[in-house]
Design an enzyme around this catalytic site. Structure first.
Site, PDB file in Angstrom:
ATOM      1  N   GLU A 134      65.638  23.630  59.621  1.00  0.00           N
ATOM      2  CA  GLU A 134      66.154  25.124  60.854  1.00  0.00           C
ATOM      3  C   GLU A 134      65.179  26.044  60.866  1.00  0.00           C
ATOM      4  O   GLU A 134      65.256  26.685  61.546  1.00  0.00           O
ATOM      5  CB  GLU A 134      67.336  24.643  60.608  1.00  0.00           C
ATOM      6  CG  GLU A 134      68.016  25.619  59.688  1.00  0.00           C
ATOM      7  CD  GLU A 134      68.251  25.048  57.798  1.00  0.00           C
ATOM      8  OE1 GLU A 134      67.269  24.072  57.738  1.00  0.00           O
ATOM      9  OE2 GLU A 134      68.168  26.376  57.463  1.00  0.00           O
ATOM     10  N   CYS A 187      69.654  21.851  51.677  1.00  0.00           N
ATOM     11  CA  CYS A 187      69.519  23.108  50.463  1.00  0.00           C
ATOM     12  C   CYS A 187      71.111  22.823  50.123  1.00  0.00           C
ATOM     13  O   CYS A 187      70.808  22.364  49.841  1.00  0.00           O
ATOM     14  CB  CYS A 187      69.115  24.361  50.890  1.00  0.00           C
ATOM     15  SG  CYS A 187      68.734  25.168  50.051  1.00  0.00           S
ATOM     16  N   HIS A 208      64.144  23.192  54.549  1.00  0.00           N
ATOM     17  CA  HIS A 208      64.930  23.517  55.605  1.00  0.00           C
ATOM     18  C   HIS A 208      64.912  23.155  56.892  1.00  0.00           C
ATOM     19  O   HIS A 208      63.466  23.960  57.138  1.00  0.00           O
ATOM     20  CB  HIS A 208      65.409  24.909  55.785  1.00  0.00           C
ATOM     21  CG  HIS A 208      66.043  26.151  54.184  1.00  0.00           C
ATOM     22  ND1 HIS A 208      67.279  25.592  54.670  1.00  0.00           N
ATOM     23  CD2 HIS A 208      65.389  25.267  52.296  1.00  0.00           C
ATOM     24  CE1 HIS A 208      67.456  26.244  53.298  1.00  0.00           C
ATOM     25  NE2 HIS A 208      66.801  26.091  52.709  1.00  0.00           N
TER      26      HIS A 208
END
Lengths: 77, 225
Positions: B199, B89, B197
């Site tokens: 994560e 990002c 994302h």
């Protein structure tokens, strides 16, 4: 020395912001607007001894992203 | 063997903790947290992550200020030496602004901030970040961005596609990115930037776990190296 750096999107790079503003202008009833492109104006106050080379470097390294943007340096006085 | 990773925090980063948790969950070792003003990275890193967020308030352009912060000089040098670097990002925006990846990330075509889980197609399953996936596989990873509209000129796009450097594409283009590109690798394959994302997809409570494979792949690449 006052400097204006005009940063604009390169021709061919789509400008979603410009397109939205264009649309809004039409919505307000303004006819005959063919295109809207939005850029950025950076005003600098620099030492008189600042070289053109240094100004160019400022633009290349930070003020403009030359992948998508062109810049024009204007000396205001 | 310990996985020696670093997560860089810029002023305005807000996914640094999530990134650190994801790396620790998958590798078993907590990454070293590095502040943007630090002049040097710790030695012998196996992995560097640039997290999401709004570094420097997105002043000038997303990622532009962070790309010129002191620590990025060290990140560039490590990247050149082959250390894997993942930018997610805002981290992807920083990598393009720093010239470590081609192209630029512009305002979403819709002008709207997008925050939802999207479907991605894995394009390259040979990279050190994606080897655990299969090419053509569809995975589900959240996006949350305002400036994720990937732009590069035709020549650059042809080149990166020809070199297999598109890691992921959006199944449905959510932000106007050219050729549906969601993630790009550098020529050496050790730098990956992506808007989604991973994560945020490592625990069933997140709504999905498709992000685990990316971190596992990076870990595996190190073990088998």
């Amino acid at each position: 020395m006052k400097i204006r750096v005009h940063v604009s999107l390169k021709p061919g790079v789509l400008d979603p912001q410009g397109r939205a503003v264009h649309h809004a202008l039409e919505g307000l009833g303004f006819d005959g607007v063919d295109d809207v492109r939005i850029g950025r104006l950076v005003e600098l106050d620099v030492a008189d001894s600042t070289t053109d080379e240094a100004l160019n470097e400022m633009c290349e390294k930070l003020l403009a992203n030359t992948v998508i943007e062109n810049y024009r340096i204007e000396k205001v006085g | 063997m310990a996985f020696r990773a670093a997560v860089i925090t810029f002023p305005g980063s807000n996914c640094d903790r999530d990134m650190a948790v994801a790396i620790e969950e998958v590798s078993g070792t907590a990454p070293i947290r590095v502040w943007h003003g630090d002049a040097h990275l710790p030695d012998d890193l196996d992995f560097i992550a640039l997290p999401g967020g709004f570094s420097y308030g997105d002043y000038l352009r997303s990622g532009a200020m962070a790309a010129n912060s002191p620590i990025m000089q060290s990140v560039k040098r490590r990247a050149e030496k082959g250390v894997p670097v993942l930018g997610v990002c805002n981290g992807f925006q920083v990598l393009t602004e720093a010239g470590l990846l081609p192209g630029a990330l512009m305002r979403n075509a819709s002008q709207n901030f997008i925050c939802r889980t999207v479907s991605l197609r894995v394009d390259n399953d040979q990279s050190r970040f994606t080897s655990g996936y299969e090419a053509g596989q569809t995975i589900h990873i959240p996006v949350a961005h305002h400036d994720g509209n990937y732009y590069a000129d035709d020549e650059t796009l042809d080149r990166i596609e020809g070199e297999g450097r598109v890691a992921f594409r959006y199944v449905e283009n959510c932000n106007g990115s050219r050729r549906d590109i969601a993630g790009v690798l550098n020529a050496q394959g050790n730098v990956l930037g992506m808007m989604p994302h991973p994560e945020r997809a490592i625990d069933p409570a997140h709504g999905g776990t498709d992000g685990i494979t990316l971190f596992e792949s990076a870990l595996q690449a190190l073990v088998s190296a």
